[in-house]
Design a protein around this motif. Structure first.
Motif, mmCIF file in Angstrom:
data_model
loop_
_atom_site.group_PDB
_atom_site.id
_atom_site.type_symbol
_atom_site.label_atom_id
_atom_site.label_comp_id
_atom_site.label_asym_id
_atom_site.label_seq_id
_atom_site.Cartn_x
_atom_site.Cartn_y
_atom_site.Cartn_z
ATOM 1 N N ILE A 75 1.148 -0.970 0.244
ATOM 2 C CA ILE A 75 -0.263 0.016 0.513
ATOM 3 C C ILE A 75 0.659 1.538 -0.069
ATOM 4 O O ILE A 75 0.326 2.054 0.185
ATOM 5 C CB ILE A 75 -1.100 0.232 1.504
ATOM 6 N N ALA A 76 1.978 0.839 0.384
ATOM 7 C CA ALA A 76 2.561 2.309 0.309
ATOM 8 C C ALA A 76 4.561 1.588 0.198
ATOM 9 O O ALA A 76 4.854 0.937 1.090
ATOM 10 C CB ALA A 76 2.598 3.180 1.464
ATOM 11 N N GLN A 77 5.445 2.755 -0.522
ATOM 12 C CA GLN A 77 6.731 2.080 -0.264
ATOM 13 C C GLN A 77 7.526 3.811 -1.099
ATOM 14 O O GLN A 77 7.301 4.443 -1.582
ATOM 15 C CB GLN A 77 7.001 1.078 -2.561
ATOM 16 N N GLY A 78 8.903 3.384 -0.988
ATOM 17 C CA GLY A 78 10.154 4.297 -0.650
ATOM 18 C C GLY A 78 10.568 4.088 0.439
ATOM 19 O O GLY A 78 10.415 2.645 1.161
ATOM 20 N N THR A 79 11.461 5.339 0.768
ATOM 21 C CA THR A 79 12.583 5.398 1.773
ATOM 22 C C THR A 79 11.155 5.775 3.270
ATOM 23 O O THR A 79 9.795 6.240 2.648
ATOM 24 C CB THR A 79 13.185 6.620 1.852
ATOM 25 N N PRO A 80 11.508 5.034 4.885
ATOM 26 C CA PRO A 80 10.658 5.562 5.420
ATOM 27 C C PRO A 80 10.702 7.436 5.808
ATOM 28 O O PRO A 80 8.965 7.600 5.920
ATOM 29 C CB PRO A 80 11.086 5.396 7.078
ATOM 30 N N ASP A 81 11.487 8.173 5.275
ATOM 31 C CA ASP A 81 10.788 9.975 5.462
ATOM 32 C C ASP A 81 10.444 10.232 4.302
ATOM 33 O O ASP A 81 9.195 10.845 4.650
ATOM 34 C CB ASP A 81 12.639 10.491 5.460
ATOM 35 N N GLU A 82 10.029 9.143 3.124
ATOM 36 C CA GLU A 82 9.440 9.737 1.950
ATOM 37 C C GLU A 82 8.050 9.571 2.604
ATOM 38 O O GLU A 82 7.487 10.315 2.643
ATOM 39 C CB GLU A 82 10.009 8.975 0.988
ATOM 40 N N LEU A 83 8.107 8.465 3.022
ATOM 41 C CA LEU A 83 6.508 7.839 3.187
ATOM 42 C C LEU A 83 5.875 9.134 4.298
ATOM 43 O O LEU A 83 4.294 9.904 3.985
ATOM 44 C CB LEU A 83 6.185 6.806 4.064
ATOM 45 N N LYS A 84 7.035 9.122 5.146
ATOM 46 C CA LYS A 84 6.372 10.100 6.285
ATOM 47 C C LYS A 84 5.740 11.589 5.620
ATOM 48 O O LYS A 84 4.839 11.938 5.967
ATOM 49 C CB LYS A 84 6.919 9.980 7.224
ATOM 50 N N LYS A 85 6.939 12.264 4.762
ATOM 51 C CA LYS A 85 6.578 13.795 4.515
ATOM 52 C C LYS A 85 5.377 13.090 3.319
ATOM 53 O O LYS A 85 4.836 14.345 3.517
ATOM 54 C CB LYS A 85 7.603 13.762 3.198
ATOM 55 N N CYS B 248 1.226 16.149 6.319
ATOM 56 C CA CYS B 248 0.460 16.290 6.905
ATOM 57 C C CYS B 248 1.355 15.878 7.927
ATOM 58 O O CYS B 248 1.906 15.719 8.673
ATOM 59 C CB CYS B 248 -0.965 16.229 7.298
ATOM 60 N N ASN B 249 0.584 16.972 9.494
ATOM 61 C CA ASN B 249 1.025 16.702 10.788
ATOM 62 C C ASN B 249 0.074 16.021 11.850
ATOM 63 O O ASN B 249 -1.158 15.909 11.366
ATOM 64 C CB ASN B 249 1.598 18.091 11.381
ATOM 65 N N ARG B 250 0.872 15.105 12.664
ATOM 66 C CA ARG B 250 -0.364 14.666 13.514
ATOM 67 C C ARG B 250 -0.289 15.807 14.631
ATOM 68 O O ARG B 250 0.319 16.091 15.529
ATOM 69 C CB ARG B 250 0.695 13.901 13.601
ATOM 70 N N VAL B 251 -1.802 16.357 15.103
ATOM 71 C CA VAL B 251 -1.703 16.226 15.949
ATOM 72 C C VAL B 251 -2.726 15.745 16.937
ATOM 73 O O VAL B 251 -3.582 15.167 17.052
ATOM 74 C CB VAL B 251 -3.094 17.920 15.645
ATOM 75 N N SER C 208 2.901 17.081 16.162
ATOM 76 C CA SER C 208 4.472 16.034 15.755
ATOM 77 C C SER C 208 4.278 16.090 14.552
ATOM 78 O O SER C 208 3.271 15.717 13.890
ATOM 79 C CB SER C 208 4.031 14.882 16.373
ATOM 80 N N ARG C 209 5.254 15.406 13.885
ATOM 81 C CA ARG C 209 5.764 14.985 12.477
ATOM 82 C C ARG C 209 4.730 13.777 12.533
ATOM 83 O O ARG C 209 4.760 12.163 13.419
ATOM 84 C CB ARG C 209 7.023 14.485 12.419
ATOM 85 N N PRO C 210 4.281 12.649 11.305
ATOM 86 C CA PRO C 210 4.006 11.902 11.551
ATOM 87 C C PRO C 210 4.755 10.665 11.527
ATOM 88 O O PRO C 210 5.681 10.594 11.094
ATOM 89 C CB PRO C 210 2.927 11.674 9.860
ATOM 90 N N THR C 211 3.442 9.551 11.811
ATOM 91 C CA THR C 211 5.083 8.634 11.900
ATOM 92 C C THR C 211 4.431 7.563 11.289
ATOM 93 O O THR C 211 3.478 7.491 10.188
ATOM 94 C CB THR C 211 4.928 7.494 13.856
ATOM 95 N N ASP D 127 0.748 6.482 10.910
ATOM 96 C CA ASP D 127 0.627 7.266 10.502
ATOM 97 C C ASP D 127 0.359 7.207 9.008
ATOM 98 O O ASP D 127 -0.976 7.377 8.599
ATOM 99 C CB ASP D 127 0.233 9.142 11.038
ATOM 100 N N VAL D 128 1.039 6.691 9.054
ATOM 101 C CA VAL D 128 1.259 6.415 7.004
ATOM 102 C C VAL D 128 0.292 5.203 6.886
ATOM 103 O O VAL D 128 -0.782 5.069 5.707
ATOM 104 C CB VAL D 128 2.418 5.792 6.783
ATOM 105 N N TYR D 129 0.054 4.162 7.838
ATOM 106 C CA TYR D 129 -0.744 3.249 7.697
ATOM 107 C C TYR D 129 -2.194 3.129 8.135
ATOM 108 O O TYR D 129 -3.048 3.442 7.281
ATOM 109 C CB TYR D 129 -0.578 2.297 8.764
#
Ligand SMILES: Nc1ncnc2c1ncn2[C@@H]1O[C@H](COP(=O)(O)OP(=O)(O)OP(=O)(O)O)[C@@H](O)[C@H]1O
Ligand SMILES: [Mg+2]
Lengths: 287, 337
Positions: free
Chosen positions: B213-223, B227-230, B299-302, B305-307
């Motif tokens: 469902i998602a693929q890339g570097t961990p940072d890419e995926l989060k970026k 959006c940010n998590r609140v 905070s930055r997403p984890t 959050d991607v999942y």
């Protein structure tokens, strides 16, 4: 791109064949070594495999010790008659256990370890089992032969020993094939042990191990004359009697007479048949 | 060319579809993390790659070579450490390593040299000559890792290598894997621990229900979530009714989504915002309706959050959902050869 060597289909050269042979030897040796290490550290199967037939030999021998001397055909003592039967029984029940290590490997997932390895031949797994179980059951049988000798039931001469060895080996190979086949068909070790347990005694009683066919009612005589164990017992009995003529009739079966050669031939055919029968099964399970 | 290419893998166990069109590429030299909840098909994927299992359809290429047609060649290139550790309890660790060496046809001197090195690197000296039945979970895992490394494979495949381990053992294995990867070894690791994949991998894929469902570097995926998590609290300890009320209220705002009432955090509210500009608007809206803001943090997403973003549920929830449904004993029986 891939510069790693690939021992692939292309070559039929001598070098390749030799490499293949060496690699198969390495696999088989390693797998066999593992089985013997298990045995060495947990020798209870070896001991039990000797104790049980030993008890049979002593108890049954004693049971008929005072039987009339002309009871058996040829007037031989019962203990001597019994010896051949128990020797075959020993090898037989030893070989029936062949499937157990394989079954445990299937159940615990150790087999997966072997299957992700680049084995030259998956048959190495089978060959290792055969070597292991053949050595084990022949060893057990020879201990029983020693016991029979010390009970005064005699010992075959050199050619007799050779005949015993050959007969036992053919039988052991066949039973090993059967047991390995079962180990891949049955769902778990409980079922395998159940089959082994149930098969053991009836096959002993419905053979000429304990009494000759002439003692049996016709239906049992038929069974005994068809029982593969009988075809192994009679040549060994002949080896013990000292008259080593394989051309002579050893079994007076309801369906006809079977010579010593006939016995060995039938055993060989059965064994070969079993190996052919389990081949597709092994191919399916081991790829 | 990538070291491993998995193309459109499909695999069913009877009525259960374990993989539906899974495709992956693993670059040479990467540390590839395969993240997914229980039952998402991680083990199935790895078993297919290691030639233990045949897919119903699809392709497996390792180093450009077809693994389904030529499994033996592939096997010697892969070191596979399975999820369930099966060791022969009656053998010593050293004997197991020797067996492995022989099954991979190592020459004897080389085999012994490898064993010596591995004992040193994995610090197994104290117990390697003891029967493996007496090993702790951490020791077993290390021994298993050693068996996977015996023949110096191009690719190391690890199926949840630290599950059930104590923190110390996990750290040991982590640092070892990092070092191996630095030395140039390609590693493929499956896990359902976010932190593990986040910490170790430079490339990753999230799989769910047998597909990527998602693929890339961990940072890419989060970026890429963009959006940010609140986390928002209207008072220190709120209650369910109030939480739901606030949820209804802020759900209507623009640029704010996936609002969840987090019961475990005193009915605080979790959601994502596309930009930080949303927060002042939120604040004034709440004040208008008579709510105070006790605390708000962005905070930055984890990876979770991607999942969450792609599936609408958290990893934890996904795990709990399948946990009751699976009959692991039956699966073990069925995957017996
Ligand atoms: N042998 C089997 N028989 C039947 N179903 C199976 C079998 N093995 C796996 N499954 C099913 O296939 C799906 C994928 O399983 P798989 O073991 O690949 O998942 P996983 O991601 O490795 O999970 P885990 O985190 O629990 O190891 C699951 O729904 C599982 O129930
Ligand atoms: Mg798994």
């Amino acid at each position: 791109m891939s510069k790693t060597f690939s021992p692939s289909s292309s070559g039929f050269s001598l070098e390749n064949n030799k490499l293949e042979f060496l690699e198969i030897r390495q696999e088989v040796f390693a797998l066999t070594r593992r089985l013997f290490l298990q045995l060495y550290r947990r020798p209870s199967t070896l001991v039990a495999g000797i104790l049980q037939p030993l008890i049979w030999l002593v108890l049954f021998g004693a049971l008929f010790e005072n039987a009339p001397s002309n009871l058996l055909p040829g007037g031989i003592v019962y203990g001597k008659f019994l010896g051949a039967g128990i020797i075959v029984f020993t090898a037989f029940s030893g070989a029936l256990n062949a499937g157990l290590p394989v079954m445990f490997d299937r159940e615990f997932g150790f087999l997966n370890r072997l299957l992700v390895a680049p084995l030259r031949s998956r048959s190495s797994i089978v060959i290792a089992s055969v070597i292991y179980i053949a050595t084990l059951s022949i060893l057990q049988s020879f201990v029983i032969m020693g016991a029979a000798f010390s009970l005064g039931y005699g010992f075959p001469n050199f050619y007799g020993v050779l005949l015993v060895l050959i007969t036992l080996l053919i039988l052991v190979f066949g039973v090993t094939a059967l047991s390995l086949g079962l180990a891949f068909v049955l769902p778990g070790h409980i079922e395998l042990i159940a089959v082994i347990f149930v098969a053991n005694l009836p096959l002993l009683f419905a053979s000429t191990a304990l009494v000759p066919i002439s003692f049996m009612p016709p239906w049992l005589g038929w069974l005994a004359a068809l029982n593969p164990l009988t075809f192994a017992i009679e040549p060994i009995r002949a080896a013990y009697s000292g008259s080593l003529d394989l051309g002579s009739v050893l079994i007076h079966a309801p369906y006809g007479e079977v010579t010593g050669y006939g016995c060995l031939l039938i055993l060989t055919i059965l064994t070969a048949g079993l190996f052919i029968a389990i081949r597709p099964l092994l191919n399916r399970k081991l790829t | 060319m990538p070291l491993v290419v998995l193309q459109n893998l499909v695999k069913s166990y009877g009525p259960i579809k374990a993989l539906s069109n899974l495709s992956l590429e693993i670059p040479q030299g990467s540390f590839f993390g395969l993240l997914g909840p229980n039952g998402s098909g991680k083990s199935t994927t790895l078993r297919i790659l290691c030639t233990l299992l045949e897919p119903d359809s699809g392709e497996v290429l390792v180093n450009g070579e077809n693994a389904l047609k030529n499994p033996r060649n592939i096997r010697s290139k892969i070191g596979y450490v399975a999820q369930e550790v099966a060791i022969d309890k009656i053998l010593t660790g050293r004997e197991l390593l020797q067996l492995h060496g022989d099954l991979y046809h190592l020459r004897k001197e080389y085999r012994e040299q490898r064993i010596k090195n591995l004992i040193e690197n994995l610090e197994m000296n104290d117990w390697i000559d003891r029967r493996s039945g007496s090993y702790s979970g951490g020791m077993r895992r290390r021994l298993d890792l050693a068996t996977g490394l015996m023949h110096e494979p191009d690719l190391l495949v690890l199926d949840e290598p630290t599950v059930g381990l104590d923190i110390e053992s996990r750290a040991t294995i982590w640092s070892l894997l990092k070092e191996l990867n630095k030395g140039g070894k390609t590693i493929l690791l499956s896990s359902h621990y976010l932190e593990e994949v986040d910490e170790l991998s430079d490339q990753m894929a999230i799989i769910d229900a047998g597909r990527v469902i998602a693929q890339g570097t961990p940072d890419e995926l989060k970026k890429n979530l963009g959006c940010n998590r609140v986390t928002l609290k209207v008072r220190e300890f709120s209650n369910e009714i109030e939480g739901e009320k606030v949820k209804e209220l802020i759900k209507k705002l623009d640029g704010l989504h996936n609002v969840v009432v987090n019961r475990a955090q005193g009915y605080s509210l979790n959601f994502f915002v596309d930009t930080s500009d949303t927060l002042p608007i939120l604040r004034s809206q709440l004040n208008e309706q008579g709510f105070e803001i006790f605390a708000i943090s962005e905070s930055r997403p984890t990876l979770d959050d991607v999942y969450l973003q792609s599936t609408g549920k958290t990893l934890m929830d996904a795990e709990l959902e399948v946990a009751n449904k699976r009959d692991l004993k039956k699966e073990a029986k069925q995957s017996m050869r």
